[in-house]
Enzyme design. Sequence first.
Site, PDB file in Angstrom:
ATOM      1  N   GLY A 253       5.767  62.816  65.666  1.00  0.00           N
ATOM      2  CA  GLY A 253       5.297  62.503  64.316  1.00  0.00           C
ATOM      3  C   GLY A 253       6.308  62.791  63.218  1.00  0.00           C
ATOM      4  O   GLY A 253       6.422  62.038  62.253  1.00  0.00           O
ATOM      5  N   ASN A 254       7.087  63.906  63.386  1.00  0.00           N
ATOM      6  CA  ASN A 254       8.021  64.269  62.310  1.00  0.00           C
ATOM      7  C   ASN A 254       9.197  63.298  62.217  1.00  0.00           C
ATOM      8  O   ASN A 254       9.936  63.300  61.242  1.00  0.00           O
ATOM      9  CB  ASN A 254       8.518  65.717  62.462  1.00  0.00           C
ATOM     10  CG  ASN A 254       9.224  65.944  63.776  1.00  0.00           C
ATOM     11  OD1 ASN A 254       8.968  65.238  64.746  1.00  0.00           O
ATOM     12  ND2 ASN A 254      10.097  66.924  63.829  1.00  0.00           N
TER      13      ASN A 254
ATOM     14  N   LYS B 188      -7.422  60.852  71.922  1.00  0.00           N
ATOM     15  CA  LYS B 188      -6.141  60.691  71.212  1.00  0.00           C
ATOM     16  C   LYS B 188      -6.345  60.767  69.702  1.00  0.00           C
ATOM     17  O   LYS B 188      -6.968  59.881  69.100  1.00  0.00           O
ATOM     18  CB  LYS B 188      -5.531  59.335  71.586  1.00  0.00           C
ATOM     19  CG  LYS B 188      -4.209  59.040  70.926  1.00  0.00           C
ATOM     20  CD  LYS B 188      -3.107  59.816  71.567  1.00  0.00           C
ATOM     21  CE  LYS B 188      -1.826  59.764  70.794  1.00  0.00           C
ATOM     22  NZ  LYS B 188      -0.933  60.885  71.095  1.00  0.00           N
TER      23      LYS B 188
ATOM     24  N   LYS C  10       2.403  58.329  73.692  1.00  0.00           N
ATOM     25  CA  LYS C  10       3.798  57.855  73.804  1.00  0.00           C
ATOM     26  C   LYS C  10       4.632  58.718  74.748  1.00  0.00           C
ATOM     27  O   LYS C  10       5.639  58.244  75.277  1.00  0.00           O
ATOM     28  CB  LYS C  10       4.467  57.759  72.439  1.00  0.00           C
ATOM     29  CG  LYS C  10       4.494  59.038  71.627  1.00  0.00           C
ATOM     30  CD  LYS C  10       5.802  59.743  71.620  1.00  0.00           C
ATOM     31  CE  LYS C  10       5.781  61.034  70.859  1.00  0.00           C
ATOM     32  NZ  LYS C  10       4.604  61.881  70.762  1.00  0.00           N
TER      33      LYS C  10
ATOM     34  N   LYS D 268       3.096  66.540  76.533  1.00  0.00           N
ATOM     35  CA  LYS D 268       4.567  66.560  76.620  1.00  0.00           C
ATOM     36  C   LYS D 268       5.000  67.254  77.909  1.00  0.00           C
ATOM     37  O   LYS D 268       5.861  66.759  78.633  1.00  0.00           O
ATOM     38  CB  LYS D 268       5.173  67.288  75.410  1.00  0.00           C
ATOM     39  CG  LYS D 268       4.873  66.576  74.111  1.00  0.00           C
ATOM     40  CD  LYS D 268       5.518  67.251  72.929  1.00  0.00           C
ATOM     41  CE  LYS D 268       4.912  66.754  71.644  1.00  0.00           C
ATOM     42  NZ  LYS D 268       4.770  65.309  71.510  1.00  0.00           N
TER      43      LYS D 268
HETATM   44  N1  LIG Z   1       2.824  76.246  73.739  1.00  0.00           N
HETATM   45  C1  LIG Z   1       3.333  75.590  72.696  1.00  0.00           C
HETATM   46  N2  LIG Z   1       4.650  75.687  72.411  1.00  0.00           N
HETATM   47  C2  LIG Z   1       5.186  75.037  71.357  1.00  0.00           C
HETATM   48  N3  LIG Z   1       4.467  74.254  70.523  1.00  0.00           N
HETATM   49  C3  LIG Z   1       3.140  74.119  70.751  1.00  0.00           C
HETATM   50  C4  LIG Z   1       2.509  74.779  71.838  1.00  0.00           C
HETATM   51  N4  LIG Z   1       1.187  74.454  71.830  1.00  0.00           N
HETATM   52  C5  LIG Z   1       1.004  73.650  70.787  1.00  0.00           C
HETATM   53  N5  LIG Z   1       2.166  73.430  70.129  1.00  0.00           N
HETATM   54  C6  LIG Z   1       2.248  72.551  68.950  1.00  0.00           C
HETATM   55  O1  LIG Z   1       2.510  71.257  69.428  1.00  0.00           O
HETATM   56  C7  LIG Z   1       3.237  70.561  68.415  1.00  0.00           C
HETATM   57  C8  LIG Z   1       3.821  69.296  69.009  1.00  0.00           C
HETATM   58  O2  LIG Z   1       2.773  68.377  69.209  1.00  0.00           O
HETATM   59  P1  LIG Z   1       2.520  67.152  68.210  1.00  0.00           P
HETATM   60  O3  LIG Z   1       2.698  67.593  66.802  1.00  0.00           O
HETATM   61  O4  LIG Z   1       1.242  66.533  68.604  1.00  0.00           O
HETATM   62  O5  LIG Z   1       3.715  66.261  68.681  1.00  0.00           O
HETATM   63  P2  LIG Z   1       4.515  64.993  68.130  1.00  0.00           P
HETATM   64  O6  LIG Z   1       5.846  65.563  67.747  1.00  0.00           O
HETATM   65  O7  LIG Z   1       4.586  64.115  69.330  1.00  0.00           O
HETATM   66  O8  LIG Z   1       3.780  64.392  66.975  1.00  0.00           O
HETATM   67  C9  LIG Z   1       4.230  71.580  67.957  1.00  0.00           C
HETATM   68  O9  LIG Z   1       4.777  71.280  66.691  1.00  0.00           O
HETATM   69  C10 LIG Z   1       3.382  72.857  67.943  1.00  0.00           C
HETATM   70  O10 LIG Z   1       2.766  73.020  66.669  1.00  0.00           O
HETATM   71  N1  LIG Z   2       0.784  56.976  70.439  1.00  0.00           N
HETATM   72  C1  LIG Z   2       1.147  58.275  70.241  1.00  0.00           C
HETATM   73  O1  LIG Z   2       1.311  59.073  71.172  1.00  0.00           O
HETATM   74  O2  LIG Z   2       1.300  58.652  68.900  1.00  0.00           O
HETATM   75  P1  LIG Z   2       1.638  60.107  68.339  1.00  0.00           P
HETATM   76  O3  LIG Z   2       2.891  60.562  69.013  1.00  0.00           O
HETATM   77  O4  LIG Z   2       1.830  59.914  66.851  1.00  0.00           O
HETATM   78  O5  LIG Z   2       0.484  60.994  68.654  1.00  0.00           O
END
Ligand SMILES: Nc1ncnc2c1ncn2[C@@H]1O[C@H](COP(=O)(O)OP(=O)(O)O)[C@@H](O)[C@H]1O
Ligand SMILES: NC(=O)OP(=O)(O)O
Length: 314
Positions: free
Chosen positions: A13-14, A130, A214, A276
């Site tokens: 997302g970032n 999701k 993704k 992940k």
């Molecule tokens: N065990 C963990 N170790 C590190 N981060 C974690 C953990 N559990 C949850 N997280 C959170 O998961 C986030 C990543 O997931 P998300 O924000 O959904 O991913 P994306 O970067 O795909 O958008 C991290 O920024 C952190 O806040």
């Molecule tokens: N499709 C999908 O996984 O989107 P995000 O990474 O934004 O959750």
Amino acid sequence: MGKKKRIVLALGGNALGNNLPEQMQAVKTTAKAIVDLLEENCEVIIVHGNGPQVGMINNAMGALTREDPSHPNTPLSVCVAMSQAYIGYDLQNALREEMEIRGIENIPVTTMITQMRVDANSPAFKTPTKPIGHFMTKEEADNAAEKYGYDMIEDSGRGYRRVVASPKPVEIIELRAIRSLVDDGQLVIACGGGGIPVISKGKYLKGASAVIDKDFAACLLAQELNADCLIILTAVEKVAVNFGKPNQAWIDHMSVSEAKKYIGEDQFAPGSMLPKVEAAIQFVESKDGREAIITLLEKAREGIKGDTGTHIRK
Ligand SMILES: Nc1ncnc2c1ncn2[C@@H]1O[C@H](COP(=O)(O)OP(=O)(O)O)[C@@H](O)[C@H]1O
Ligand SMILES: NC(=O)OP(=O)(O)O
């Protein structure tokens, strides 16, 4: 220079921000991270998320139908297709610009509108998991559930979000086209937002109401393209045990069996870090010598050099 390392990159997302102006800005940082990898003699294939974006598109299209019921509803699969196109557009331009700034060979950048076959009978269609769209307060979430019939969850302590079905990816429909472009040395953005979910209907494909994760899509693409490495770029530099607790500890290296043990201890939040780590395990287990890295977007170069990130190997 030795043989190029083939990397499939999953962007979180970032890497994209939460709205159009944020995305225009965020893709500049994202492009830097990707071009860093090109400079490290890597061949990169890009997969990106679309949670906030597909939620936004779906809301906008829903509002059109609510305002004018004669305007047909826009299926979620079409919203995913729209998100692939406009995210790809911004990423393509940011990558072209960054290659130009650094004076490196301007490789053609292509976004492949990608369909992903899912199993029509997947139980995932019955249990939405999701998170998509923006974060809401409890009150806003209750209101959205009542007004629009959305399923809502609390997302990893960050607020409430709408959830939709998220079946596992089974087959990348445009794989042959993606492979041709990659083998031709082009920089390819594919399987965006996990791919447009489709199910088989006899000889044809039909859009499905879902958003595929993704990280799992990137894992499948990495296996299909025989990549050396799957890199998942997110908002943390490393995966942690006891995340957010006083005894939190960052992980530098994790074997598949250690990762499975931590999953058993619920160390990784579902809907954020868990998919992940699961995608990393699936990729590493699929063939000897494969590696997965989870790290911060800006640290991709250090990650591939082994200087940071969580490295998952068999
Ligand atoms: N065990 C963990 N170790 C590190 N981060 C974690 C953990 N559990 C949850 N997280 C959170 O998961 C986030 C990543 O997931 P998300 O924000 O959904 O991913 P994306 O970067 O795909 O958008 C991290 O920024 C952190 O806040
Ligand atoms: N499709 C999908 O996984 O989107 P995000 O990474 O934004 O959750």
